[in-house]
Design a protein around this motif. Sequence first.
Motif, PDB file in Angstrom:
ATOM      1  N   GLU A  52       0.029  -1.294  11.339  1.00 12.47           N
ATOM      2  CA  GLU A  52      -1.098  -1.574  12.234  1.00 12.47           C
ATOM      3  C   GLU A  52      -1.456  -3.051  12.227  1.00 12.47           C
ATOM      4  O   GLU A  52      -2.025  -3.561  13.183  1.00 12.47           O
ATOM      5  CB  GLU A  52      -2.357  -0.801  11.810  1.00 12.47           C
ATOM      6  CG  GLU A  52      -2.212   0.690  11.660  1.00 12.47           C
ATOM      7  CD  GLU A  52      -1.912   1.076  10.220  1.00 12.47           C
ATOM      8  OE1 GLU A  52      -0.930   0.543   9.676  1.00 12.47           O
ATOM      9  OE2 GLU A  52      -2.637   1.897   9.654  1.00 12.47           O
ATOM     10  N   TYR A  53      -1.147  -3.716  11.121  1.00 10.87           N
ATOM     11  CA  TYR A  53      -1.548  -5.117  10.986  1.00 10.87           C
ATOM     12  C   TYR A  53      -0.450  -6.073  11.446  1.00 10.87           C
ATOM     13  O   TYR A  53      -0.455  -7.247  11.116  1.00 10.87           O
ATOM     14  CB  TYR A  53      -1.989  -5.385   9.538  1.00 10.87           C
ATOM     15  CG  TYR A  53      -3.215  -4.583   9.188  1.00 10.87           C
ATOM     16  CD1 TYR A  53      -4.473  -5.054   9.525  1.00 10.87           C
ATOM     17  CD2 TYR A  53      -3.108  -3.329   8.595  1.00 10.87           C
ATOM     18  CE1 TYR A  53      -5.602  -4.296   9.265  1.00 10.87           C
ATOM     19  CE2 TYR A  53      -4.231  -2.561   8.335  1.00 10.87           C
ATOM     20  CZ  TYR A  53      -5.474  -3.054   8.672  1.00 10.87           C
ATOM     21  OH  TYR A  53      -6.589  -2.302   8.412  1.00 10.87           O
TER      22      TYR A  53
ATOM     23  N   PRO B 111       0.820  -1.212   0.000  1.00  8.37           N
ATOM     24  CA  PRO B 111       0.000   0.000   0.000  1.00  8.37           C
ATOM     25  C   PRO B 111       0.852   1.259   0.000  1.00  8.37           C
ATOM     26  O   PRO B 111       1.849   1.345   0.721  1.00  8.37           O
ATOM     27  CB  PRO B 111      -0.799  -0.118   1.308  1.00  8.37           C
ATOM     28  CG  PRO B 111       0.000  -1.008   2.184  1.00  8.37           C
ATOM     29  CD  PRO B 111       0.829  -1.894   1.303  1.00  8.37           C
TER      30      PRO B 111
ATOM     31  N   GLY C  94       5.994   5.291   2.373  1.00 14.24           N
ATOM     32  CA  GLY C  94       6.735   5.684   3.568  1.00 14.24           C
ATOM     33  C   GLY C  94       8.040   6.403   3.258  1.00 14.24           C
ATOM     34  O   GLY C  94       9.054   6.150   3.900  1.00 14.24           O
TER      35      GLY C  94
ATOM     36  N   LEU D 260      -9.549  -2.951  12.241  1.00 12.30           N
ATOM     37  CA  LEU D 260      -8.721  -2.842  13.442  1.00 12.30           C
ATOM     38  C   LEU D 260      -9.585  -2.707  14.695  1.00 12.30           C
ATOM     39  O   LEU D 260      -9.276  -3.272  15.745  1.00 12.30           O
ATOM     40  CB  LEU D 260      -7.776  -1.646  13.315  1.00 12.30           C
ATOM     41  CG  LEU D 260      -6.638  -1.850  12.320  1.00 12.30           C
ATOM     42  CD1 LEU D 260      -5.886  -0.557  12.088  1.00 12.30           C
ATOM     43  CD2 LEU D 260      -5.681  -2.932  12.799  1.00 12.30           C
TER      44      LEU D 260
ATOM     45  N   TYR E 204      -4.905   5.967  -0.756  1.00 10.74           N
ATOM     46  CA  TYR E 204      -3.988   4.825  -0.656  1.00 10.74           C
ATOM     47  C   TYR E 204      -4.408   3.764  -1.665  1.00 10.74           C
ATOM     48  O   TYR E 204      -5.583   3.445  -1.799  1.00 10.74           O
ATOM     49  CB  TYR E 204      -4.002   4.241   0.760  1.00 10.74           C
ATOM     50  CG  TYR E 204      -3.102   5.006   1.706  1.00 10.74           C
ATOM     51  CD1 TYR E 204      -1.813   4.575   1.967  1.00 10.74           C
ATOM     52  CD2 TYR E 204      -3.544   6.181   2.308  1.00 10.74           C
ATOM     53  CE1 TYR E 204      -0.979   5.277   2.818  1.00 10.74           C
ATOM     54  CE2 TYR E 204      -2.717   6.895   3.160  1.00 10.74           C
ATOM     55  CZ  TYR E 204      -1.429   6.440   3.411  1.00 10.74           C
ATOM     56  OH  TYR E 204      -0.598   7.140   4.242  1.00 10.74           O
TER      57      TYR E 204
ATOM     58  N   MET F 275       4.954   1.989   8.117  1.00  9.15           N
ATOM     59  CA  MET F 275       4.191   2.449   6.957  1.00  9.15           C
ATOM     60  C   MET F 275       2.703   2.227   7.177  1.00  9.15           C
ATOM     61  O   MET F 275       2.303   1.204   7.708  1.00  9.15           O
ATOM     62  CB  MET F 275       4.651   1.696   5.706  1.00  9.15           C
ATOM     63  CG  MET F 275       5.487   2.547   4.795  1.00  9.15           C
ATOM     64  SD  MET F 275       6.523   1.584   3.680  1.00  9.15           S
ATOM     65  CE  MET F 275       5.307   0.705   2.721  1.00  9.15           C
ATOM     66  N   LYS F 276       1.910   3.205   6.759  1.00 10.29           N
ATOM     67  CA  LYS F 276       0.472   3.093   6.994  1.00 10.29           C
ATOM     68  C   LYS F 276      -0.091   1.874   6.254  1.00 10.29           C
ATOM     69  O   LYS F 276       0.336   1.562   5.159  1.00 10.29           O
ATOM     70  CB  LYS F 276      -0.226   4.367   6.502  1.00 10.29           C
ATOM     71  CG  LYS F 276      -1.609   4.524   7.093  1.00 10.29           C
ATOM     72  CD  LYS F 276      -2.219   5.871   6.759  1.00 10.29           C
ATOM     73  CE  LYS F 276      -3.640   5.922   7.308  1.00 10.29           C
ATOM     74  NZ  LYS F 276      -4.378   7.078   6.799  1.00 10.29           N
ATOM     75  N   TYR F 277      -1.064   1.243   6.880  1.00 13.69           N
ATOM     76  CA  TYR F 277      -1.723   0.033   6.366  1.00 13.69           C
ATOM     77  C   TYR F 277      -0.807  -1.179   6.354  1.00 13.69           C
ATOM     78  O   TYR F 277      -1.128  -2.204   5.781  1.00 13.69           O
ATOM     79  CB  TYR F 277      -2.350   0.258   4.979  1.00 13.69           C
ATOM     80  CG  TYR F 277      -3.440   1.282   5.035  1.00 13.69           C
ATOM     81  CD1 TYR F 277      -4.490   1.136   5.922  1.00 13.69           C
ATOM     82  CD2 TYR F 277      -3.396   2.423   4.243  1.00 13.69           C
ATOM     83  CE1 TYR F 277      -5.478   2.093   6.021  1.00 13.69           C
ATOM     84  CE2 TYR F 277      -4.385   3.387   4.331  1.00 13.69           C
ATOM     85  CZ  TYR F 277      -5.419   3.213   5.222  1.00 13.69           C
ATOM     86  OH  TYR F 277      -6.391   4.157   5.319  1.00 13.69           O
ATOM     87  N   LEU F 278       0.375  -1.060   6.936  1.00 13.33           N
ATOM     88  CA  LEU F 278       1.205  -2.246   7.147  1.00 13.33           C
ATOM     89  C   LEU F 278       1.442  -2.436   8.641  1.00 13.33           C
ATOM     90  O   LEU F 278       1.120  -3.455   9.215  1.00 13.33           O
ATOM     91  CB  LEU F 278       2.551  -2.116   6.424  1.00 13.33           C
ATOM     92  CG  LEU F 278       2.522  -2.247   4.906  1.00 13.33           C
ATOM     93  CD1 LEU F 278       3.927  -2.123   4.345  1.00 13.33           C
ATOM     94  CD2 LEU F 278       1.919  -3.574   4.480  1.00 13.33           C
TER      95      LEU F 278
END
Lengths: 116, 393
Positions: free
Chosen positions: B6-7, A6, A26, A66, A45, B1-4
């Motif tokens: 958090e999981y 992503p 990132g 989440l 995204y 990195m966002k969306y990585l």
Amino acid sequence: MCLGIPGRIVEIRDDGGLLMGKVDFGGVRKDACLAYIPEAQLGDYVIIHVGFAISRVDEDEALKTLEILAAMGDLMQTELATMGPGMDAPAVVSDDGGPAGGVFAAPATGAPGGPA
Amino acid sequence: MKYLDEYRDPVLAGKLVAEIHRITTRPWTLMEVCGGQTHTIVKQGIDEALPEGVRMIHGPGCPVCVTPLEQVDKALAIAARPDVIFTSYGDMLRVPGSTTDLLALKARGADVRIVYSPLDALKIAVANPDRQVVFFAVGFETTAPANAMAVAEAARRGIDNFSVLVSHVLVPPALVALLESPTNQVQSFLAAGHVCAVMGWTEYEPIAAKYRVPIVVTGFEPLDLLEGILMAIRQLEDGRHEVENQYVRAVRREGVPPAQKQIFEVFEVGARKWRGIGEIPASGYRLRGKYARFDAELRFSVGDIHTQEHPACIAGAILTGEKTPLDCTAYGTLCSPQRPLGAPMVSSEGTCAAFHSAGRGLAGLRTGSPAMPLLQIAPIPPARSAGTAEVSR
């Protein structure tokens, strides 16, 4: 090679008839083809696979997943807390602390030693 | 990195593991289809955190690994030509053909180039109008939109020195082949999230219904996989067999229609050979007749190359989940990521490579430091959580 990552769209342009863009992972920025996700906007995204956006990440769904995961854990903790001393019922614990064979071999209703 | 990141939360992972233990009452056998998922499962030790009796079989979903030897030999024959620039995803370069591999050929002077995207191969063709530029179009449905676009763009822009060597495979026919096998042990599938991002999951609904197997469309991060496993076991425990979507943030039931349209503009479904498995009817894509002029097999007359697989390697049994790398006498000795015998060791997404990089079964074979898991799943007392589930009933 098959991995999709992503990233956030930071630039959208028409490249000789092909919808292209720059995507930020990132801090690392790469060119990507956006032709399959034409509705994508700056700041969205997307999941990039071999240089192509193959899906738009749904931020609401991402948050919801989440939250569900977090809430589910809490429910479980609550349920465990209400079980009291039953948690230490020895009949279903093997010597090495792993699941006793019987737990998996026996049907759910046939487990021995349950106070319930 | 966002969306990585958090999981990959270890606390949530621990809760999911505990919940899986809590609801599991019987042994179950699941298969994750995609090589990327295998990598996360093995590297994070997810399979070892599951209740005793719950087994993960690693599926055939590594495109590099299932590319048949004869396609590699065709690639080698084409790449050896002096007029050719041969382009490929990096993973394919070390896949052994019958005599050599693309990387060795490159060391001997062949013009073999790694590209990240097929559009990069197209750029090389534009920059080298006096050379033939060939792209090795391998992959599952995830990669097909990219490869289809490269061919369509070559046609639209008249880039005639570009062609593709196609070795495209499809997930649903492979699942059916596994389910039809008399030795099949798989009771539920975690479908590949990104394949379904492109194609949606309508193709999986008749499979789930006919074979009565739960199928859960699942992502690639540790929490995705744990939740996918939880959803699959919940269905198995309930006696349901539906297609469910764990990877809701990226996958819609209908997939991405513009990508599907482009795929079927350029490709049609045909029989494909799978490395170690053999030919499966209607299990891959081939170029449609109107794009035949971009077919490298025709352009370089390599269609007649047919080769046998290496006898020592049990890649076929590994790909079907019948055996694990630990059952292989060559694993970690004759065969390693540095000197791979078969494709599952070659690709970083292959089962053997995933086992090897996690240091599985290597203790008695060699010294060296196996990769540490990114996510140390907090140890849950599995018997107790499973036990309390029993006790509470």
